[in-house]
Write a protein that holds these residues in place. Sequence first.
Motif, PDB file in Angstrom:
ATOM      1  N   SER A 116       0.807  -1.230   0.000  1.00 28.64           N
ATOM      2  CA  SER A 116       0.000   0.000   0.000  1.00 28.64           C
ATOM      3  C   SER A 116       0.835   1.274   0.000  1.00 28.64           C
ATOM      4  CB  SER A 116      -0.954  -0.001   1.190  1.00 28.64           C
ATOM      5  OG  SER A 116      -1.931  -0.996   0.993  1.00 28.64           O
ATOM      6  N   PRO A 117       1.913   1.372   0.815  1.00 27.85           N
ATOM      7  CA  PRO A 117       2.700   2.617   0.799  1.00 27.85           C
ATOM      8  C   PRO A 117       3.409   2.888  -0.536  1.00 27.85           C
ATOM      9  CG  PRO A 117       3.248   1.302   2.739  1.00 27.85           C
ATOM     10  CD  PRO A 117       2.371   0.466   1.872  1.00 27.85           C
ATOM     11  N   ALA A 118       3.715   1.834  -1.301  1.00 33.93           N
ATOM     12  CA  ALA A 118       4.439   2.014  -2.559  1.00 33.93           C
ATOM     13  C   ALA A 118       3.520   2.447  -3.700  1.00 33.93           C
ATOM     14  CB  ALA A 118       5.154   0.722  -2.937  1.00 33.93           C
ATOM     15  N   ARG A 119       2.234   2.194  -3.587  1.00 37.66           N
ATOM     16  CA  ARG A 119       1.312   2.470  -4.689  1.00 37.66           C
ATOM     17  C   ARG A 119       1.268   3.939  -5.108  1.00 37.66           C
ATOM     18  NH1 ARG A 119      -3.501  -1.747  -3.025  1.00 37.66           N
ATOM     19  NH2 ARG A 119      -2.298  -3.598  -3.586  1.00 37.66           N
ATOM     20  N   PRO A 120       1.161   4.888  -4.171  1.00 36.20           N
ATOM     21  CA  PRO A 120       1.143   6.297  -4.611  1.00 36.20           C
ATOM     22  C   PRO A 120       2.435   6.722  -5.312  1.00 36.20           C
ATOM     23  CG  PRO A 120       0.438   6.118  -2.321  1.00 36.20           C
ATOM     24  CD  PRO A 120       0.922   4.770  -2.740  1.00 36.20           C
ATOM     25  N   VAL A 121       3.557   6.164  -4.864  1.00 37.76           N
ATOM     26  CA  VAL A 121       4.844   6.503  -5.477  1.00 37.76           C
ATOM     27  C   VAL A 121       4.892   5.970  -6.911  1.00 37.76           C
ATOM     28  CG1 VAL A 121       7.351   6.137  -5.334  1.00 37.76           C
ATOM     29  CG2 VAL A 121       6.017   6.528  -3.245  1.00 37.76           C
ATOM     30  N   VAL A 122       4.482   4.723  -7.093  1.00 39.75           N
ATOM     31  CA  VAL A 122       4.493   4.122  -8.429  1.00 39.75           C
ATOM     32  C   VAL A 122       3.474   4.815  -9.334  1.00 39.75           C
ATOM     33  CG1 VAL A 122       4.087   1.996  -9.731  1.00 39.75           C
ATOM     34  CG2 VAL A 122       5.400   1.926  -7.611  1.00 39.75           C
ATOM     35  N   LEU A 123       2.309   5.137  -8.781  1.00 38.35           N
ATOM     36  CA  LEU A 123       1.305   5.858  -9.564  1.00 38.35           C
ATOM     37  C   LEU A 123       1.858   7.207 -10.019  1.00 38.35           C
ATOM     38  CD1 LEU A 123      -1.540   6.167 -10.717  1.00 38.35           C
ATOM     39  CD2 LEU A 123      -2.233   7.111  -8.512  1.00 38.35           C
ATOM     40  N   SER A 124       2.518   7.924  -9.128  1.00 41.58           N
ATOM     41  CA  SER A 124       3.125   9.213  -9.492  1.00 41.58           C
ATOM     42  C   SER A 124       4.178   9.028 -10.577  1.00 41.58           C
ATOM     43  CB  SER A 124       3.760   9.869  -8.266  1.00 41.58           C
ATOM     44  OG  SER A 124       2.781  10.121  -7.293  1.00 41.58           O
ATOM     45  N   ALA A 125       4.970   7.964 -10.477  1.00 46.84           N
ATOM     46  CA  ALA A 125       5.992   7.691 -11.488  1.00 46.84           C
ATOM     47  C   ALA A 125       5.333   7.401 -12.840  1.00 46.84           C
ATOM     48  CB  ALA A 125       6.864   6.514 -11.060  1.00 46.84           C
ATOM     49  N   PHE A 126       4.227   6.623 -12.837  1.00 44.99           N
ATOM     50  CA  PHE A 126       3.502   6.338 -14.079  1.00 44.99           C
ATOM     51  C   PHE A 126       2.982   7.624 -14.704  1.00 44.99           C
ATOM     52  CE2 PHE A 126       2.118   1.689 -13.157  1.00 44.99           C
ATOM     53  CZ  PHE A 126       3.338   1.240 -13.616  1.00 44.99           C
ATOM     54  N   VAL A 127       2.382   8.474 -13.899  1.00 42.78           N
ATOM     55  CA  VAL A 127       1.827   9.731 -14.411  1.00 42.78           C
ATOM     56  C   VAL A 127       2.945  10.574 -15.033  1.00 42.78           C
ATOM     57  CG1 VAL A 127       0.741  11.908 -13.745  1.00 42.78           C
ATOM     58  CG2 VAL A 127      -0.177   9.748 -12.882  1.00 42.78           C
ATOM     59  N   LEU A 128       4.085  10.647 -14.363  1.00 43.31           N
ATOM     60  CA  LEU A 128       5.215  11.412 -14.876  1.00 43.31           C
ATOM     61  C   LEU A 128       5.732  10.809 -16.193  1.00 43.31           C
ATOM     62  CD1 LEU A 128       7.256  13.707 -14.475  1.00 43.31           C
ATOM     63  CD2 LEU A 128       8.666  12.078 -13.218  1.00 43.31           C
ATOM     64  N   LEU A 129       5.894   9.491 -16.222  1.00 43.04           N
ATOM     65  CA  LEU A 129       6.381   8.831 -17.436  1.00 43.04           C
ATOM     66  C   LEU A 129       5.417   9.011 -18.601  1.00 43.04           C
ATOM     67  CD1 LEU A 129       7.788   5.517 -15.933  1.00 43.04           C
ATOM     68  CD2 LEU A 129       9.104   7.346 -17.020  1.00 43.04           C
ATOM     69  N   ILE A 130       4.130   8.908 -18.325  1.00 41.52           N
ATOM     70  CA  ILE A 130       3.124   9.081 -19.377  1.00 41.52           C
ATOM     71  C   ILE A 130       3.136  10.526 -19.882  1.00 41.52           C
ATOM     72  CG2 ILE A 130       0.635   9.127 -19.833  1.00 41.52           C
ATOM     73  CD1 ILE A 130       0.465   6.642 -17.952  1.00 41.52           C
ATOM     74  N   ALA A 131       3.279  11.484 -18.963  1.00 41.42           N
ATOM     75  CA  ALA A 131       3.327  12.892 -19.367  1.00 41.42           C
ATOM     76  C   ALA A 131       4.526  13.158 -20.272  1.00 41.42           C
ATOM     77  CB  ALA A 131       3.372  13.788 -18.138  1.00 41.42           C
ATOM     78  N   VAL A 132       5.667  12.586 -19.928  1.00 38.61           N
ATOM     79  CA  VAL A 132       6.864  12.767 -20.754  1.00 38.61           C
ATOM     80  C   VAL A 132       6.686  12.053 -22.094  1.00 38.61           C
ATOM     81  CG1 VAL A 132       9.323  12.185 -20.935  1.00 38.61           C
ATOM     82  CG2 VAL A 132       8.423  13.143 -18.814  1.00 38.61           C
ATOM     83  N   ASP A 133       6.134  10.841 -22.046  1.00 34.80           N
ATOM     84  CA  ASP A 133       5.935  10.034 -23.253  1.00 34.80           C
ATOM     85  C   ASP A 133       5.052  10.749 -24.276  1.00 34.80           C
ATOM     86  OD1 ASP A 133       6.736   7.607 -24.409  1.00 34.80           O
ATOM     87  OD2 ASP A 133       4.942   6.543 -23.742  1.00 34.80           O
ATOM     88  N   PHE A 134       4.025  11.445 -23.805  1.00 34.33           N
ATOM     89  CA  PHE A 134       3.061  12.080 -24.703  1.00 34.33           C
ATOM     90  C   PHE A 134       3.230  13.586 -24.825  1.00 34.33           C
ATOM     91  CE2 PHE A 134       0.788   8.170 -23.473  1.00 34.33           C
ATOM     92  CZ  PHE A 134       0.675   7.629 -24.733  1.00 34.33           C
ATOM     93  N   TRP A 135       4.301  14.138 -24.287  1.00 33.48           N
ATOM     94  CA  TRP A 135       4.517  15.588 -24.297  1.00 33.48           C
ATOM     95  C   TRP A 135       4.518  16.118 -25.725  1.00 33.48           C
ATOM     96  CZ3 TRP A 135       4.725  18.342 -19.860  1.00 33.48           C
ATOM     97  CH2 TRP A 135       5.032  19.694 -19.976  1.00 33.48           C
ATOM     98  N   PRO A 136       3.651  17.088 -26.018  1.00 38.89           N
ATOM     99  CA  PRO A 136       3.612  17.615 -27.390  1.00 38.89           C
ATOM    100  C   PRO A 136       4.642  18.722 -27.605  1.00 38.89           C
ATOM    101  CG  PRO A 136       1.881  18.609 -26.095  1.00 38.89           C
ATOM    102  CD  PRO A 136       2.576  17.612 -25.188  1.00 38.89           C
ATOM    103  N   SER A 137       5.016  18.883 -28.831  1.00 41.61           N
ATOM    104  CA  SER A 137       5.879  19.983 -29.237  1.00 41.61           C
ATOM    105  C   SER A 137       5.022  20.892 -30.108  1.00 41.61           C
ATOM    106  CB  SER A 137       7.066  19.445 -30.037  1.00 41.61           C
ATOM    107  OG  SER A 137       7.782  20.510 -30.608  1.00 41.61           O
ATOM    108  N   MET A 138       4.679  22.048 -29.571  1.00 43.96           N
ATOM    109  CA  MET A 138       3.810  22.958 -30.324  1.00 43.96           C
ATOM    110  C   MET A 138       4.587  24.207 -30.698  1.00 43.96           C
ATOM    111  SD  MET A 138       0.231  22.553 -28.252  1.00 43.96           S
ATOM    112  CE  MET A 138       0.886  23.105 -26.684  1.00 43.96           C
ATOM    113  N   ARG A 139       4.582  24.509 -31.958  1.00 48.45           N
ATOM    114  CA  ARG A 139       5.224  25.736 -32.414  1.00 48.45           C
ATOM    115  C   ARG A 139       4.210  26.864 -32.325  1.00 48.45           C
ATOM    116  NH1 ARG A 139       6.357  21.987 -36.402  1.00 48.45           N
ATOM    117  NH2 ARG A 139       8.360  21.028 -36.050  1.00 48.45           N
ATOM    118  N   LEU A 140       4.510  27.835 -31.508  1.00 52.40           N
ATOM    119  CA  LEU A 140       3.612  28.969 -31.349  1.00 52.40           C
ATOM    120  C   LEU A 140       4.047  30.087 -32.285  1.00 52.40           C
ATOM    121  CD1 LEU A 140       3.312  28.988 -27.453  1.00 52.40           C
ATOM    122  CD2 LEU A 140       1.800  27.911 -29.112  1.00 52.40           C
ATOM    123  N   HIS A 141       3.089  30.743 -32.853  1.00 50.58           N
ATOM    124  CA  HIS A 141       3.359  31.843 -33.773  1.00 50.58           C
ATOM    125  C   HIS A 141       2.764  33.118 -33.183  1.00 50.58           C
ATOM    126  CE1 HIS A 141       4.604  28.974 -36.804  1.00 50.58           C
ATOM    127  NE2 HIS A 141       3.540  28.270 -36.492  1.00 50.58           N
TER     128      HIS A 141
END
Length: 180
Positions: free
Chosen positions: A133-158
């Motif tokens: 149980s104590p490890a679950r929030p840490v692993v969940l946070s790591a998943f969220v971070l990894l997913i955010a990096v994995d799907f991070w968009p590159s947007m060119r603003l004009h």
Amino acid sequence: RSVRGEQSLEIVGAFSARASDYLTAHERSALYGKRLPNRLGERALFPGVVPIVLAAVALVPPVSLTTVAYAAGTAIAFEGSRGTNGYLYPPIYEWLRPFRSMRAVARFGMIVGLGLAVLSGLGASRLFERLSSPARPVVLSAFVLLIAVDFWPSMRLHPVWRYPPPIYEVIRGDRSVVLA
């Protein structure tokens, strides 16, 4: 057919995915866009590393019937996205007339993505079952971070104009006008 017409196999072929398209990313992907480039927008089908890894975890035996069903559906969608490059679509094109109206069959890749999302959830669930149980929030946070990096968009603003063009002078100051 009367509205959409029929697409020739040549047209369908131009918009059929190749297996290698699942290893190329859209240019708007910050992490993979330059590493795995594909300039054919509809055929840039790389789903990211995290969904693949989590889906693989879901497929480690023993697997439930639900997991098998989602894996089979994802595999069928993958094969369907290959269109004329695959084995499934050409006979379906011949036998089922509604499929003759489809142009960009690579869009079946969206169903592949949906299947991977479900399989990823099943894989994450399997991992969480094995954690304390104590490890679950840490692993969940790591998943969220990894997913955010994995799907991070590159947007060119004009830059946009600092002041509205003269054509908008007629509505300047009129608070009842909404400009979208």
